[in-house]
Design an enzyme around this catalytic site. Structure first.
Site, mmCIF file in Angstrom:
data_model
loop_
_atom_site.group_PDB
_atom_site.id
_atom_site.type_symbol
_atom_site.label_atom_id
_atom_site.label_comp_id
_atom_site.label_asym_id
_atom_site.label_seq_id
_atom_site.Cartn_x
_atom_site.Cartn_y
_atom_site.Cartn_z
ATOM 1 N N LYS A 125 -91.920 -57.038 -12.609
ATOM 2 C CA LYS A 125 -91.069 -57.519 -11.448
ATOM 3 C C LYS A 125 -89.834 -56.735 -11.480
ATOM 4 O O LYS A 125 -89.154 -56.821 -10.229
ATOM 5 C CB LYS A 125 -90.727 -58.928 -11.853
ATOM 6 C CG LYS A 125 -91.737 -59.936 -12.001
ATOM 7 C CD LYS A 125 -91.344 -61.530 -11.802
ATOM 8 C CE LYS A 125 -92.436 -62.542 -11.489
ATOM 9 N NZ LYS A 125 -93.673 -62.400 -12.570
ATOM 10 N N GLU B 70 -85.309 -67.549 -6.589
ATOM 11 C CA GLU B 70 -85.939 -68.626 -7.198
ATOM 12 C C GLU B 70 -86.489 -68.243 -8.517
ATOM 13 O O GLU B 70 -86.778 -67.004 -8.773
ATOM 14 C CB GLU B 70 -87.041 -69.069 -6.279
ATOM 15 C CG GLU B 70 -88.343 -68.497 -6.329
ATOM 16 C CD GLU B 70 -88.210 -66.948 -6.007
ATOM 17 O OE1 GLU B 70 -87.318 -66.553 -5.293
ATOM 18 O OE2 GLU B 70 -89.190 -66.193 -6.210
ATOM 19 N N SER C 130 -99.747 -56.138 -16.619
ATOM 20 C CA SER C 130 -98.736 -56.326 -15.521
ATOM 21 C C SER C 130 -97.247 -56.835 -16.468
ATOM 22 O O SER C 130 -96.043 -56.512 -16.094
ATOM 23 C CB SER C 130 -98.917 -57.555 -14.707
ATOM 24 O OG SER C 130 -99.241 -58.593 -15.357
HETATM 25 C C1 LIG Z 1 -94.985 -63.104 -12.381
HETATM 26 C C2 LIG Z 1 -95.869 -62.333 -13.181
HETATM 27 C C3 LIG Z 1 -97.508 -62.225 -12.586
HETATM 28 C C4 LIG Z 1 -97.746 -62.813 -11.375
HETATM 29 O O1 LIG Z 1 -96.960 -62.331 -10.039
HETATM 30 P P1 LIG Z 1 -97.532 -61.575 -8.922
HETATM 31 O O2 LIG Z 1 -96.540 -61.661 -8.114
HETATM 32 O O3 LIG Z 1 -98.895 -61.950 -8.770
HETATM 33 O O4 LIG Z 1 -97.807 -60.122 -9.702
HETATM 34 C C5 LIG Z 1 -97.960 -61.471 -13.225
HETATM 35 N N1 LIG Z 1 -97.905 -60.942 -14.378
HETATM 36 C C6 LIG Z 1 -96.624 -60.870 -14.878
HETATM 37 C C7 LIG Z 1 -96.392 -60.249 -16.367
HETATM 38 C C8 LIG Z 1 -95.555 -61.667 -14.478
HETATM 39 O O5 LIG Z 1 -94.639 -61.769 -14.970
#
Ligand SMILES: *Cc1c(COP(=O)(O)O)cnc(C)c1O
Length: 394
Positions: A86, A108, A375
């Site tokens: 993010k 948000e 992610s």
């Molecule tokens: C917020 C988040 C997501 C989901 O958000 P996307 O916009 O779909 O990427 C996925 N993995 C992690 C670690 C997150 O913090």
């Protein structure tokens, strides 16, 4: 260069008249600065020196041997400062806000991950920061509320409706339009009215650009399959965009099936095959028989959103990307497997992508390659896992 406001029939700007002018101004500035080499240089400076990019592409050899299927590579977005992808987007939008002479940012947040990333960026760039968060989410995620406060942000409880993410987005958009002269709205995923989905992709596509160069360097060829989890879809579009034109690469997005699609307790916007408009965009949503948006559910808060980014809707409709889903339980199993085989605690969101990766790897040849986006890191989820498994920590 003129940007399209839609992806096929999806996306657009389903907002009140006065918001259109604000979005127009944002689009103009975005278009100007992404073509400005100085802006790009500054963005890369912070990604490299503050976020810690490039993130490694790691060959998960133990996991590969454990499954005895395709070779699995992990794109390590979990190693970024603040522990997820993010921050890439936050740095980009925050720099744009500064160029536009805004003194204040609005965001948000659901569980607080985007709120913490925005508060981090605001501290870094000396901006006043206001985060809108459902009252119910604030109660559940008290630690993240405190984190944001430590970073200097003000967290505002949203008391409408289910008191969670959907209402927090509504509120943030509303406040932004009132204060647009001085404020910038930092949106956390590839959703919302144009130009947000395009802008968020622009600031996340570094994931795919790096991953492609890295896999070519070690394997001298493209992966057979790339996989990412999909909440709103920002980490997924960030990885996918660089590979969309490569026809040999199959692409899979993994939504959260929660307790099972049939139970209704899930977060799969694609499961019901229904299209509507909310949060300024036209896309797939979870809708009831009266076409009202129904609350989503997932054990992983980052995937707990009833819609999906409009570009994903388009990529599904043109059959370029396959969207599937895995349950809470499958995600938990994948979470444990990665912990034990590789010594990496993954985010529960990322564990959804891993769960599908593990299933798929078994069906593939040993010389085939899967590249999966890790992610985020799972430290934030340890208490959720303990609770799910009825382990008493304190
Ligand atoms: C917020 C988040 C997501 C989901 O958000 P996307 O916009 O779909 O990427 C996925 N993995 C992690 C670690 C997150 O913090």
């Amino acid at each position: 260069m003129k940007l399209s406001k839609t992806f096929g029939e999806f996306g657009g700007q389903y907002v009140p008249e006065k918001t259109l002018a604000v979005l127009d101004d944002l689009e103009k500035n975005f278009m100007h600065y992404i073509q400005d080499p100085e802006f790009k240089k500054e963005y890369m400076y912070y990604l490299n020196n503050y976020v810690g990019r490039p993130s490694p592409l790691y060959y998960a050899e133990n996991l590969t041997k454990h499954l005895n299927g395709a070779k699995i590579y992990l794109k390590r977005e979990d190693l970024n400062h603040t522990g997820a992808h993010k921050i890439n987007n936050v740095i980009g939008q925050m720099l744009l806000a500064k160029k536009m002479n805004k003194k204040k940012v609005i965001a948000e947040t659901g569980a607080g991950q985007h709120g913490v990333a925005t508060a981090t960026g605001a501290a870094l760039f000396g901006m006043e920061c206001h985060v809108y968060m459902g009252e119910e989410d604030m109660r559940k995620q008290a630690l993240n509320v405190y984190r944001m406060e430590l970073l200097g942000a003000k967290v505002h409880p949203v008391t409408e409706g289910t008191k969670s993410l959907k209402e927090a987005v509504d509120k943030a958009l509303e406040v932004w339009v009132e204060e647009c002269d001085e404020s910038f709205y930092v949106l956390g995923s590839a959703v919302g009215p144009h130009p947000y989905p395009t802008m968020v992709k622009e600031f996340q596509k570094i994931i795919g650009e790096e991953a492609k160069a890295q896999i070519l360097a070690v394997e001298n060829r493209l992966p057979d399959t790339i996989i990412a989890c999909v909440g709103g879809g920002s980490n997924a579009i960030g990885l996918f965009s660089e590979f969309i034109k490569d026809e040999s690469v199959s692409i899979v997005g993994v939504e959260a099936a929660g307790k099972g699609i049939a139970t209704g307790m899930h977060s799969s916007a694609f499961a019901m095959n229904k299209i509507s408009t909310l949060h300024g965009m036209k896309t797939y949503f979870m809708l009831d028989d009266n076409d009202e948006v129904v609350p989503s559910y997932s054990i992983s808060s980052g995937l707990d959103y009833p819609g999906v980014g409009p570009e994903h809707a388009y990529l599904k409709d043109i059959d370029r990307v396959t969207y599937t889903s895995v349950t809470d339980e499958e995600a938990f199993n994948a979470f444990h497997t990665l912990c034990k085989t590789e010594g990496i605690i993954p985010a529960l969101e990322s564990s959804h992508a891993l769960a599908y990766t593990m299933k798929l790897a078994l069906t593939m040849k040993k010389d085939e390659i899967i590249l999966v986006n890790l992610s985020g890191r799972g430290d934030k989820d340890v208490h959720t896992v303990a609770e799910f498994e009825q382990v008493k920590l304190f």
